[in-house]
Design an enzyme around this catalytic site. Structure first.
Site, PDB file in Angstrom:
ATOM      1  N   GLU A 131      11.401   6.585   0.527  1.00  0.00           N
ATOM      2  CA  GLU A 131      11.970   5.964  -0.617  1.00  0.00           C
ATOM      3  C   GLU A 131      12.833   6.758  -1.330  1.00  0.00           C
ATOM      4  OE1 GLU A 131       8.267   4.900  -2.505  1.00  0.00           O
ATOM      5  OE2 GLU A 131       7.579   3.508  -0.828  1.00  0.00           O
ATOM      6  N   HIS A 182       9.208  -0.512  -4.190  1.00  0.00           N
ATOM      7  CA  HIS A 182       7.967   0.227  -4.879  1.00  0.00           C
ATOM      8  C   HIS A 182       7.624  -0.287  -6.338  1.00  0.00           C
ATOM      9  CE1 HIS A 182       4.837   3.666  -3.976  1.00  0.00           C
ATOM     10  NE2 HIS A 182       4.235   2.688  -4.772  1.00  0.00           N
ATOM     11  N   ASP A 227       6.934  -3.437   0.088  1.00  0.00           N
ATOM     12  CA  ASP A 227       7.149  -2.828  -1.403  1.00  0.00           C
ATOM     13  C   ASP A 227       7.455  -1.375  -1.169  1.00  0.00           C
ATOM     14  OD1 ASP A 227       7.429  -2.928  -4.334  1.00  0.00           O
ATOM     15  OD2 ASP A 227       5.307  -2.108  -4.380  1.00  0.00           O
ATOM     16  N   ALA A 280       0.921  -1.006   0.038  1.00  0.00           N
ATOM     17  CA  ALA A 280      -0.005   0.108   0.101  1.00  0.00           C
ATOM     18  C   ALA A 280       0.840   1.242   0.144  1.00  0.00           C
ATOM     19  CB  ALA A 280      -1.008  -0.176   1.289  1.00  0.00           C
ATOM     20  N   ARG A 281       1.340   1.772   1.218  1.00  0.00           N
ATOM     21  CA  ARG A 281       2.032   2.949   1.420  1.00  0.00           C
ATOM     22  C   ARG A 281       2.804   2.703   2.600  1.00  0.00           C
ATOM     23  NH1 ARG A 281       1.302   3.753  -3.149  1.00  0.00           N
ATOM     24  NH2 ARG A 281       0.745   5.604  -4.376  1.00  0.00           N
TER      25      ARG A 281
HETATM   26  P1  NDP Z   1      -9.189   1.402  -4.271  1.00  0.00           P
HETATM   27  O1  NDP Z   1      -9.416   2.958  -4.054  1.00  0.00           O
HETATM   28  O2  NDP Z   1      -9.553   0.532  -5.508  1.00  0.00           O
HETATM   29  O3  NDP Z   1      -9.557   0.471  -2.818  1.00  0.00           O
HETATM   30  C1  NDP Z   1      -9.164   1.027  -1.573  1.00  0.00           C
HETATM   31  C2  NDP Z   1      -9.742   0.016  -0.618  1.00  0.00           C
HETATM   32  O4  NDP Z   1      -9.269   0.595   0.767  1.00  0.00           O
HETATM   33  C3  NDP Z   1     -11.229   0.156  -0.639  1.00  0.00           C
HETATM   34  O5  NDP Z   1     -11.751  -1.274  -0.592  1.00  0.00           O
HETATM   35  C4  NDP Z   1     -11.813   0.955   0.751  1.00  0.00           C
HETATM   36  O6  NDP Z   1     -12.940   0.375   1.000  1.00  0.00           O
HETATM   37  C5  NDP Z   1     -10.529   0.616   1.513  1.00  0.00           C
HETATM   38  N1  NDP Z   1     -10.405   1.488   2.816  1.00  0.00           N
HETATM   39  C6  NDP Z   1     -10.470   2.807   2.614  1.00  0.00           C
HETATM   40  N2  NDP Z   1      -9.954   3.309   3.878  1.00  0.00           N
HETATM   41  C7  NDP Z   1     -10.011   2.445   4.692  1.00  0.00           C
HETATM   42  C8  NDP Z   1      -9.828   2.169   6.183  1.00  0.00           C
HETATM   43  N3  NDP Z   1      -9.769   3.464   6.683  1.00  0.00           N
HETATM   44  N4  NDP Z   1      -9.738   0.746   6.588  1.00  0.00           N
HETATM   45  C9  NDP Z   1      -9.892  -0.072   5.767  1.00  0.00           C
HETATM   46  N5  NDP Z   1     -10.186  -0.025   4.522  1.00  0.00           N
HETATM   47  C10 NDP Z   1     -10.174   1.146   3.879  1.00  0.00           C
HETATM   48  O7  NDP Z   1      -7.566   1.497  -4.255  1.00  0.00           O
HETATM   49  P2  NDP Z   1      -6.622   0.357  -5.075  1.00  0.00           P
HETATM   50  O8  NDP Z   1      -6.915  -0.788  -4.554  1.00  0.00           O
HETATM   51  O9  NDP Z   1      -6.412   0.832  -6.412  1.00  0.00           O
HETATM   52  O10 NDP Z   1      -5.338   0.794  -4.465  1.00  0.00           O
HETATM   53  C11 NDP Z   1      -5.165   1.080  -2.762  1.00  0.00           C
HETATM   54  C12 NDP Z   1      -3.726   1.552  -2.532  1.00  0.00           C
HETATM   55  O11 NDP Z   1      -2.578   0.785  -2.862  1.00  0.00           O
HETATM   56  C13 NDP Z   1      -3.475   2.836  -3.324  1.00  0.00           C
HETATM   57  O12 NDP Z   1      -4.158   4.076  -2.911  1.00  0.00           O
HETATM   58  C14 NDP Z   1      -1.869   2.837  -3.285  1.00  0.00           C
HETATM   59  O13 NDP Z   1      -1.591   3.696  -1.974  1.00  0.00           O
HETATM   60  C15 NDP Z   1      -1.433   1.622  -3.254  1.00  0.00           C
HETATM   61  N6  NDP Z   1      -0.934   0.984  -4.508  1.00  0.00           N
HETATM   62  C16 NDP Z   1       0.318   0.600  -4.367  1.00  0.00           C
HETATM   63  C17 NDP Z   1       0.881   0.123  -5.640  1.00  0.00           C
HETATM   64  C18 NDP Z   1       2.372  -0.044  -5.704  1.00  0.00           C
HETATM   65  O14 NDP Z   1       2.839  -0.215  -6.396  1.00  0.00           O
HETATM   66  N7  NDP Z   1       2.631  -0.673  -4.409  1.00  0.00           N
HETATM   67  C19 NDP Z   1       0.289   0.238  -7.094  1.00  0.00           C
HETATM   68  C20 NDP Z   1      -1.207   0.696  -6.660  1.00  0.00           C
HETATM   69  C21 NDP Z   1      -1.816   1.080  -5.601  1.00  0.00           C
HETATM   70  P3  NDP Z   1     -13.822   1.292   2.036  1.00  0.00           P
HETATM   71  O15 NDP Z   1     -13.791   2.831   1.173  1.00  0.00           O
HETATM   72  O16 NDP Z   1     -15.231   0.643   2.075  1.00  0.00           O
HETATM   73  O17 NDP Z   1     -13.164   1.525   3.196  1.00  0.00           O
END
Ligand code: NDP
Length: 314
Positions: A261, A280, A256, A231-232
């Site tokens: 970074e 990353h 990752d 994620a981050r």
């Molecule tokens: P989406 O917006 O599709 O999904 C985000 C998910 O997180 C949803 O299920 C949302 O559901 C949930 N969420 C949001 N807030 C919370 C919370 N407080 N607690 C629990 N769940 C929560 O994003 P993506 O799946 O496309 O990407 C997610 C993240 O992954 C990106 O923001 C980025 O930071 C990271 N990423 C990393 C990459 C890498 O190369 N390592 C590449 C792509 C993404 P709900 O709103 O119902 O809570």
């Protein structure tokens, strides 16, 4: 909105070369031009109505465009208020990273479970060594907790389910997600992670998710559990993670993303036997440019027709 020139900022070179991306638009009217940080080397940003970029670039916003698209999914580093006050549409690339990051997360879990990282390390020293009898395990039947069930998290859950893992998931909404056997609200995070052999972070970085996993969470996790963070970095309290690894409160991690970074050379995270560091790059995929081109093309048509673009952030 009429778009005649799209500037492609050089930060996108991390994802694809300008030329292959521009080729995808050869049949379309708006010209694609490269934008470089060296003002003499590329096109003048002021001549563009829209941009594609990887990172936030103040000079692109200063060029007063109609629309900026980022190849990133997470936009926490973008000053969204500024985009709003300047009336610039910002779209992101959420929806495009499921297969690549999903495959990487699953690969990292397999690597840790099957001790593949040991074999690679041993090979570098021409060392023929069998793992201890109780080190390796298999994924079927193991419990994974996927935190965040959007594009990335649902792709991870689907893969884990296909491998017959027991899949727990965490998100705020009650919407059911394919492959998730048991769903938790973030208020019940402790219960969600307590029994998991793997905790996989797939949430965006927000005020609510910053340092979501700290010392208390690592205490709650099993001592044979692994953290996978795609994620981050800031979703984890990194100092607490280092402590948990040193104290063997958890078994290891595949990371990752990091608070800083590139990961500084003197970070202790490089040196744990059961920590795998990737730069990353969970998303790295040679076909990514095709998906971005489809999204940009679709949004171009929508914006020119006065419709709402997909993945609008601002
Ligand atoms: P989406 O917006 O599709 O999904 C985000 C998910 O997180 C949803 O299920 C949302 O559901 C949930 N969420 C949001 N807030 C919370 C919370 N407080 N607690 C629990 N769940 C929560 O994003 P993506 O799946 O496309 O990407 C997610 C993240 O992954 C990106 O923001 C980025 O930071 C990271 N990423 C990393 C990459 C890498 O190369 N390592 C590449 C792509 C993404 P709900 O709103 O119902 O809570």
């Amino acid at each position: 909105m009429a778009v005649e020139r799209i500037g492609v900022h050089e930060s996108t070179a991390i994802d694809f070369p300008f030329e292959v991306f521009a080729d995808e638009f050869a049949d379309l009217d708006p010209a694609l031009v490269p934008i470089r940080d060296d003002p003499g080397a590329g096109a003048d940003p002021a001549s563009c109505d829209a941009f594609v970029t990887f990172t936030h670039q103040p000079q692109l916003l200063d060029a007063d465009p109609e629309w900026i698209h980022t190849t990133l999914a997470g936009v926490e580093a973008f000053p969204l208020d500024e985009y709003e006050s300047r009336d610039v549409v910002l779209t992101n690339s959420t929806g495009l990273h499921g297969d690549s990051v999903g495959d990487t997360a699953l690969g990292l879990m397999l690597l840790l479970a099957r001790r593949l990282h040991d074999f690679v390390a041993n090979q570098q020293q021409h060392r023929w060594a069998f793992p201890d009898w109780d080190e390796g395990f298999t994924l079927p039947g193991e419990r994974v907790c996927v935190v965040g069930l959007g594009t990335v998290g649902s792709a991870v859950a689907k893969r884990c389910s296909a491998l017959e893992m027991d899949v727990a998931g965490v998100q705020r909404s009650d919407d059911s997600v394919a492959g998730v056997d048991e769903q938790f609200h973030p208020d019940d995070l402790s219960a969600a992670i307590a029994d998991a052999r793997f905790v996989v972070l797939c949430v965006p970085l927000t005020d609510a998710t910053e340092r979501l996993l700290g010392a208390a969470a690592f205490e709650t996790m099993r001592d044979d559990a692994y953290l996978v963070n795609v994620a981050r970095g800031e979703v984890v309290d990194q100092d607490a993670l280092v402590d948990a690894l040193r104290d063997e409160t958890i078994a290891g991690a595949a990371l990752d993303v990091f608070e800083e970074e590139p990961l500084p050379e003197d970070s202790p995270l490089w040196d744990f036997d059961d920590v795998v560091v990737t730069p990353h790059a969970a998303v790295a995929n040679r076909d990514f440019y095709l998906d971005v081109a489809d999204l940009v093309r679709e949004n171009l048509q929508r914006l020119e027709a006065g419709e709402e673009p997909d993945n609008r952030v601002v």
